[in-house]
Design a protein around this motif. Sequence first.
Motif, PDB file in Angstrom:
ATOM      1  N   SER A  48       0.722  -1.233   0.214  1.00  0.00           N
ATOM      2  CA  SER A  48      -0.080  -0.031   0.074  1.00  0.00           C
ATOM      3  C   SER A  48       0.992   1.322  -0.041  1.00  0.00           C
ATOM      4  O   SER A  48       2.080   1.185   0.532  1.00  0.00           O
ATOM      5  N   VAL A  49       0.405   2.210  -0.418  1.00  0.00           N
ATOM      6  CA  VAL A  49       1.072   3.614  -0.415  1.00  0.00           C
ATOM      7  C   VAL A  49       0.990   3.968   1.066  1.00  0.00           C
ATOM      8  O   VAL A  49      -0.084   4.023   1.890  1.00  0.00           O
ATOM      9  N   PHE A  50       2.089   4.259   1.772  1.00  0.00           N
ATOM     10  CA  PHE A  50       2.294   4.728   3.005  1.00  0.00           C
ATOM     11  C   PHE A  50       2.944   6.154   2.839  1.00  0.00           C
ATOM     12  O   PHE A  50       3.611   6.518   2.231  1.00  0.00           O
ATOM     13  N   TRP A  57       5.105   6.933  -0.185  1.00  0.00           N
ATOM     14  CA  TRP A  57       5.934   5.971  -0.361  1.00  0.00           C
ATOM     15  C   TRP A  57       5.293   4.629  -0.835  1.00  0.00           C
ATOM     16  O   TRP A  57       4.322   4.436  -0.314  1.00  0.00           O
ATOM     17  N   TYR A  58       6.033   3.777  -1.487  1.00  0.00           N
ATOM     18  CA  TYR A  58       5.592   2.244  -1.531  1.00  0.00           C
ATOM     19  C   TYR A  58       6.686   1.169  -1.604  1.00  0.00           C
ATOM     20  O   TYR A  58       7.672   1.734  -2.544  1.00  0.00           O
ATOM     21  N   LEU A  59       6.622   0.005  -1.241  1.00  0.00           N
ATOM     22  CA  LEU A  59       7.767  -0.940  -1.467  1.00  0.00           C
ATOM     23  C   LEU A  59       7.248  -1.766  -2.636  1.00  0.00           C
ATOM     24  O   LEU A  59       5.940  -2.014  -2.604  1.00  0.00           O
ATOM     25  N   ARG A  60       8.168  -2.251  -3.323  1.00  0.00           N
ATOM     26  CA  ARG A  60       7.977  -3.369  -4.307  1.00  0.00           C
ATOM     27  C   ARG A  60       8.763  -4.696  -3.956  1.00  0.00           C
ATOM     28  O   ARG A  60       9.845  -4.492  -3.699  1.00  0.00           O
ATOM     29  N   LYS A  78      12.373  -2.908  -3.313  1.00  0.00           N
ATOM     30  CA  LYS A  78      12.721  -1.673  -3.959  1.00  0.00           C
ATOM     31  C   LYS A  78      11.858  -0.631  -3.223  1.00  0.00           C
ATOM     32  O   LYS A  78      10.783  -0.907  -2.719  1.00  0.00           O
ATOM     33  N   LEU A  79      12.321   0.573  -3.069  1.00  0.00           N
ATOM     34  CA  LEU A  79      11.450   1.714  -2.452  1.00  0.00           C
ATOM     35  C   LEU A  79      10.983   2.566  -3.737  1.00  0.00           C
ATOM     36  O   LEU A  79      11.978   2.938  -4.520  1.00  0.00           O
ATOM     37  N   VAL A  80       9.878   2.988  -3.568  1.00  0.00           N
ATOM     38  CA  VAL A  80       9.530   4.094  -4.719  1.00  0.00           C
ATOM     39  C   VAL A  80       8.712   4.920  -4.190  1.00  0.00           C
ATOM     40  O   VAL A  80       8.116   5.177  -3.016  1.00  0.00           O
ATOM     41  N   LEU A  81       9.055   6.252  -4.744  1.00  0.00           N
ATOM     42  CA  LEU A  81       8.679   7.572  -4.274  1.00  0.00           C
ATOM     43  C   LEU A  81       6.900   7.668  -4.978  1.00  0.00           C
ATOM     44  O   LEU A  81       7.221   7.585  -6.340  1.00  0.00           O
ATOM     45  N   ALA A  82       5.899   7.546  -4.508  1.00  0.00           N
ATOM     46  CA  ALA A  82       4.770   7.597  -5.183  1.00  0.00           C
ATOM     47  C   ALA A  82       4.285   8.660  -6.108  1.00  0.00           C
ATOM     48  O   ALA A  82       3.510   8.425  -7.080  1.00  0.00           O
ATOM     49  N   GLN A  83       4.551   9.752  -5.610  1.00  0.00           N
ATOM     50  CA  GLN A  83       4.196  11.127  -6.378  1.00  0.00           C
ATOM     51  C   GLN A  83       4.737  10.792  -7.786  1.00  0.00           C
ATOM     52  O   GLN A  83       5.967  10.638  -8.242  1.00  0.00           O
ATOM     53  N   ARG A  84       3.922  11.085  -8.686  1.00  0.00           N
ATOM     54  CA  ARG A  84       4.253  11.112 -10.341  1.00  0.00           C
ATOM     55  C   ARG A  84       4.649  12.364 -10.611  1.00  0.00           C
ATOM     56  O   ARG A  84       5.087  12.501 -11.642  1.00  0.00           O
ATOM     57  N   HIS A  85       4.025  13.356 -10.164  1.00  0.00           N
ATOM     58  CA  HIS A  85       4.308  14.810 -10.498  1.00  0.00           C
ATOM     59  C   HIS A  85       5.342  15.545  -9.495  1.00  0.00           C
ATOM     60  O   HIS A  85       5.319  16.386  -9.224  1.00  0.00           O
ATOM     61  N   VAL A  86       6.545  14.658  -9.386  1.00  0.00           N
ATOM     62  CA  VAL A  86       7.560  15.517  -8.791  1.00  0.00           C
ATOM     63  C   VAL A  86       8.216  16.598  -9.550  1.00  0.00           C
ATOM     64  O   VAL A  86       8.605  16.109 -10.848  1.00  0.00           O
ATOM     65  N   ARG A  87       8.561  17.590  -9.017  1.00  0.00           N
ATOM     66  CA  ARG A  87       8.989  18.718  -9.936  1.00  0.00           C
ATOM     67  C   ARG A  87      10.194  18.370 -10.424  1.00  0.00           C
ATOM     68  O   ARG A  87      11.146  17.680  -9.845  1.00  0.00           O
ATOM     69  N   SER A  88      10.487  18.734 -11.654  1.00  0.00           N
ATOM     70  CA  SER A  88      11.574  18.533 -12.394  1.00  0.00           C
ATOM     71  C   SER A  88      12.960  19.061 -11.758  1.00  0.00           C
ATOM     72  O   SER A  88      14.160  18.597 -11.901  1.00  0.00           O
TER      73      SER A  88
END
Length: 316
Positions: A48-50, A57-60, A78-88
């Motif tokens: 789940s996203v936490f 974040w979420y884990l894979r 793996k660790l993933v930052l869930a925000q898809r719109h992280v500023r460039s």
Amino acid sequence: MGNSCVPGSGRSNQGQGQVSNGAQTTFKWTIDGFSSLLDKGNAWTCSSVFQIRGLNWYLRLNLRDTKSGDKEEYVSLKLVLAQRHVRSDKVVEASFKFLIYDQSYGKHHEEHQVSHNFQSTSTTSGTSCMIPLTTLKEKSSGFLVNNCCILGVEFTRVVVAEGKDVSETLFVQKINNICSDPQVYSWNIDDFFLLKNPSTSPVFELCGHKWFITIHPSGQDKSGNYLSLYLSMKVLDTLHENSGNLVELSISIKDQETGKHRKLSGRCQFSKNSPSWGWPKFISLEDFKDSSNGFLLKKKCCIEAQIAVIGSSKIE
């Protein structure tokens, strides 16, 4: 999966924060029904996203990962930052450790500290092959007790707002549980060129839940290079704020001539915090519109969703 399933829109915005070296913050992920998940084979499962320190974040997890030139199977995270719109122009600097807990002696196996700069072009940490699967399954290790193992990630430094520790239990169902057999919905689109960006399918019911498909004909980023597809759970009122459903999903664009469909699959958790999962770059528009591929013929196309609910989760 090279083209990984990611959460769709609808989560909270990234909080303002600063570099922090304060108290460590941990997310625990309990896999209850380890053998059932192991039977699913070599594939990545999303937690789940936490929220940790103001960021989502979420884990894979892959229980049967392999290394090049090595026949051994490994438990990988793996660790993933869930925000898809992280500023460039923004970089989230994080230092963390992956953990596997020894349930017999109260200790844990930890991977060496990892540092990763999360940004719009790199929202996923590298794969960490933590431990051989055979070692985890050894009774003396204490990692697997009553068909249950506990994994986690411990943050030691991250650009965030203040947060608290979070834990999650993932219950993986046996094959005879409700809706472990996939159910299918087909969305026939008569004129692709009349679709708005985005457009949604009619609401449909599979596995006791209501869903809809979202399509971005010119891409989630509106670049015009890719077609984006997401699956969303429509009614979430039946879910507790901290509960979720583990879903095996596949989305296909049907080849109307040869049957060589474009199909991507994922194993993701749908919850109030992450009600939508899919692929921002499902297929290039060039390939989709190429009539020789059979995806788009006389303005018509067919999108198919296949869903199986194989477990549930609870965050405490």
